[in-house]
Scaffold this motif. Structure first.
Motif, PDB file in Angstrom:
ATOM      1  N   GLU A 280       0.831  -1.195   0.000  1.00  0.00           N
ATOM      2  CA  GLU A 280       0.000   0.000   0.000  1.00  0.00           C
ATOM      3  C   GLU A 280       0.867   1.247   0.000  1.00  0.00           C
ATOM      4  N   SER A 281       0.472   2.191  -0.800  1.00  0.00           N
ATOM      5  CA  SER A 281       1.199   3.459  -0.874  1.00  0.00           C
ATOM      6  C   SER A 281       1.034   4.237   0.418  1.00  0.00           C
ATOM      7  N   PRO A 282       2.112   4.837   0.936  1.00  0.00           N
ATOM      8  CA  PRO A 282       1.984   5.670   2.148  1.00  0.00           C
ATOM      9  C   PRO A 282       0.987   6.808   1.957  1.00  0.00           C
ATOM     10  N   LEU A 283       0.927   7.355   0.742  1.00  0.00           N
ATOM     11  CA  LEU A 283      -0.016   8.446   0.491  1.00  0.00           C
ATOM     12  C   LEU A 283      -1.449   7.947   0.607  1.00  0.00           C
ATOM     13  N   ILE A 284      -1.716   6.746   0.079  1.00  0.00           N
ATOM     14  CA  ILE A 284      -3.060   6.173   0.175  1.00  0.00           C
ATOM     15  C   ILE A 284      -3.423   5.931   1.635  1.00  0.00           C
ATOM     16  N   ARG A 285      -2.452   5.443   2.408  1.00  0.00           N
ATOM     17  CA  ARG A 285      -2.708   5.173   3.827  1.00  0.00           C
ATOM     18  C   ARG A 285      -3.082   6.459   4.565  1.00  0.00           C
ATOM     19  N   TRP A 286      -2.366   7.523   4.280  1.00  0.00           N
ATOM     20  CA  TRP A 286      -2.633   8.809   4.944  1.00  0.00           C
ATOM     21  C   TRP A 286      -3.989   9.376   4.508  1.00  0.00           C
ATOM     22  N   LEU A 287      -4.291   9.268   3.200  1.00  0.00           N
ATOM     23  CA  LEU A 287      -5.576   9.777   2.710  1.00  0.00           C
ATOM     24  C   LEU A 287      -6.740   8.953   3.259  1.00  0.00           C
ATOM     25  N   ARG A 288      -6.555   7.639   3.416  1.00  0.00           N
ATOM     26  CA  ARG A 288      -7.622   6.810   3.941  1.00  0.00           C
ATOM     27  C   ARG A 288      -7.965   7.187   5.377  1.00  0.00           C
ATOM     28  N   ILE A 289      -6.927   7.461   6.166  1.00  0.00           N
ATOM     29  CA  ILE A 289      -7.175   7.850   7.562  1.00  0.00           C
ATOM     30  C   ILE A 289      -7.996   9.137   7.617  1.00  0.00           C
ATOM     31  N   GLY A 290      -7.614  10.122   6.786  1.00  0.00           N
ATOM     32  CA  GLY A 290      -8.364  11.373   6.762  1.00  0.00           C
ATOM     33  C   GLY A 290      -9.775  11.197   6.253  1.00  0.00           C
TER      34      GLY A 290
END
Length: 625
Positions: free
Chosen positions: A517-527
């Protein structure tokens, strides 16, 4: 049908990739040959007929020429509007035909009507002439010609006999008009008092001058007929009689006898000045704050502005060594500069956009193979659309590029949605240890999302249907946009059905696709999960927010201005102004101002026209358009 297309692409995957590569190679070469212009051809088919009536007043031209021609030309099949303009010595009639009418057919129909009308016109007028078909934006160049060594008469002779014929031979050039032209003539400037003293009429002077030069300006004069020759037979050969004019210079014409009275000859030189001069001017040109000539290069509707400009400049470069003392300025008005700068800006924007797309795809997909498949699909879709337009014979212009830009969203969506679902299904089957062939997995994954995308694409295309029934200027501008948009979206769908599955099979068959999983996707999913939880728990706030935004938009929309086209960053502008009736300059004049390179970076350059307008207003100018 979709299953068969995708299945065939997977079966013949290498052939599909080869065809795609060939199309890219062929497309790059062919699209470079496509004509380029600023605007599409928005004017309906038009034919202009001009008839000269030397010496006739406006009323006489209207009665003798304009009205009879209008009566004959009315009723031509396909004719929509006929407009006429009558000025002293000239009648101009413009006929507009239905959009889609073949221009050559329209000209043929007009020519047949003119053939019936010519015998009915007075003999004192010229034969009606159809003007060359011109583009809606016909002026391809304005060329300034100046010289410190030659007079304007000498300059006009060179421009008329050397420069203009060479430019007229260029493919795409319809006409080269010369403003400020002063063609050389031997003229007799008659003094009315001397005519009265000798008792000689003006008709006698005209007849004597025309007979001496064998050049008549009146169609009914005997001098308009070429001298009758003949031949002399000798025992060995037959010699043709050739008329050689003995008069070449003003002082020779001044010695011609007008009449003999009381044994004394009255010469033309006794009645006034015999000089070398030019016809009366109906317009003039000022080049770089000094006298000169301006050549207006006009192109055919099918002419390529860039190609015409380049060929004109090459022709002038070839002629320049044979034109000593003459300065040629090809940058007074050069629309090709705007097109070239636009292409350069577009190229830079595309390069930046491609780089951003690469970064975004890699950041979200987090797999170089997947990103590569998407990056290939996007330009391939646009290239396929461009080739369709090339085969259609279209011209690349602002509206076609706008259609491609608008379609880019759908193209990117097609490129990403398919490959993302294919990767998801491959990961799922590998995690489950499934033995299903990879071709079947790709086929199933493509069909899952393709039906929905096909329906959405059809909806997008159907929305464009009203544009094709639009008429007038709006229809002429927006139809190319709708065509390019529809072609790009359709090409994107075909690429997604063929190239994307084929490349997926080749690149992803043995690729490690474990979950990364992309770190950017992980951060966007949390938000996103945080925001979504609040909306679900308190939906009323979301409804209120949406309602406020919609209401604000409804209030703002009426306050927005309306323009057919966006504001282009052109460096040239055309100004017209009309002086007050009764002033020394009652006609309409035109000024073309070329903004210099130094002014391009000045913040107030857009107010340049307003400054000139205020300056002209102080000189009794009553209107600026």
């Amino acid at each position: 049908m979709l299953k068969w297309i995708i299945g065939s692409s997977l079966k013949f995957r290498f052939i599909v990739i080869a065809i795609a590569a060939g199309m890219m190679f062929f497309g790059i070469r062919q699209l470079q040959k496509m004509p380029v212009d600023v605007f599409p051809e928005f004017s309906p088919p038009r034919v202009e007929v001009q008839t000269e009536g030397p010496g006739l007043s406006t009323e006489e031209v209207e009665e003798l020429l304009t009205i009879p021609l209008e009566e004959r030309l009315a009723g031509i099949p396909g004719l929509v509007v006929m407009r006429s303009k009558t000025v002293p010595s000239l009648s101009s009639i413009v006929l507009f035909f239905e959009i889609g009418t073949d221009l050559m057919l329209a000209r043929q129909l007009v020519n047949e009507r003119l053939a019936l009308t010519i015998p009915e016109l007075p003999t004192v007028v010229s034969v009606p002439m159809m003007i060359q078909p011109l583009s809606a934006t016909s002026r391809a160049m304005k060329i300034g010609i100046t010289s410190e060594e030659l007079s304007l008469i000498e300059l006009s002779t060179i421009a008329f006999w050397k420069i203009r014929p060479r430019l007229m031979a260029i493919h795409g050039v319809a006409n080269v008009a010369i403003w400020g032209e002063r063609l050389e003539q031997i003229q007799v400037h008659v003094d009315p008092k001397k005519l009265q003293t000798y008792g000689i009429s003006m008709d006698q002077v005209i007849e004597s001058t025309a007979d001496a030069l064998e050049v008549g300006i009146l169609p009914y004069a005997t001098s308009i007929i070429p001298g009758v020759g003949g031949w002399i037979d000798t025992p060995n050969q037959r010699l043709g009689v050739q008329h050689v004019l003995p008069i070449k210079w003003p002082h020779e014409l001044a010695k011609v006898t007008v009449q003999v009275k009381d044994g004394k000859s009255v010469l033309l030189g006794d009645l006034g000045d015999v000089v070398i001069d030019h016809p009366p001017l109906i317009g003039d040109a000022v080049i770089n704050d000094g006298p000169g000539l301006m050549l207006i290069v006009e192109k055919f509707p099918w002419g390529n502005t860039l190609e015409v400009t380049r060929q004109v400049e090459e022709a002038l470069d070839v002629l320049q060594p044979g034109l000593p003392g003459i300065v040629i300025d090809t940058h007074i008005f050069r629309p090709a500069t705007f097109i070239e700068n636009s292409i350069d800006n577009l190229t830079m924007a595309l390069l930046i956009g491609c780089f951003l797309v690469v970064m975004v795809l890699f950041a979200f997909l987090y797999e170089w193979r997947v990103a590569l498949i998407s990056l290939v699909a996007i330009p391939l879709s646009l290239m396929a659309g461009g080739l369709v337009l090339y085969a259609y014979g279209a011209t690349i212009n602002t509206m076609i590029l706008a259609g491609f830009v608008i379609a880019l969203g759908a193209v990117v969506d097609d490129a990403i949605v398919d490959i993302e679902n294919i990767v998801r299904r491959l990961r799922q089957h590998r995690k489950e240890g499934s033995k299903i062939p990879i071709a079947s997995i790709i086929l199933e994954a493509s069909l899952e999302v393709r039906h929905a995308i096909i329906y959405s694409t059809l909806i997008e295309v159907i929305i464009l249907v009203p544009i094709f029934v639009m008429e007038g200027l709006s229809g002429a501008f927006f139809k190319p946009l709708a065509i390019s948009y529809g072609v790009a979206v359709a090409a994107s769908t075909i690429v997604a059905l063929t190239v994307t599955p084929a490349m997926s099979f080749i690149l992803l068959r043995n690729a490690p696709l474990e979950k990364r999983e992309s770190p950017l996707i992980r951060w966007l999913r949390i938000g996103y999960e945080s925001v979504l939880a609040r909306i679900v728990s308190k939906p009323r706030q979301a409804y209120i927010t949406v309602g406020v935004i919609v209401l604000t938009g409804l209030l703002v929309v009426p306050q927005l201005g309306q323009e057919l086209l966006p504001e282009f960053k052109e460096r040239d502008f055309l100004m017209h102004w009309i002086t007050k009736p009764g002033t020394s300059h009652p006609e309409m004049y035109r000024i073309t101002v070329q903004v210099s390179k130094e002014l391009r970076s000045v913040p107030g350059v857009r107010n340049f026209g307003a400054h000139i307008g205020r300056a002209l207003a102080a000189d009794e100018v009553v209107g600026i358009n």
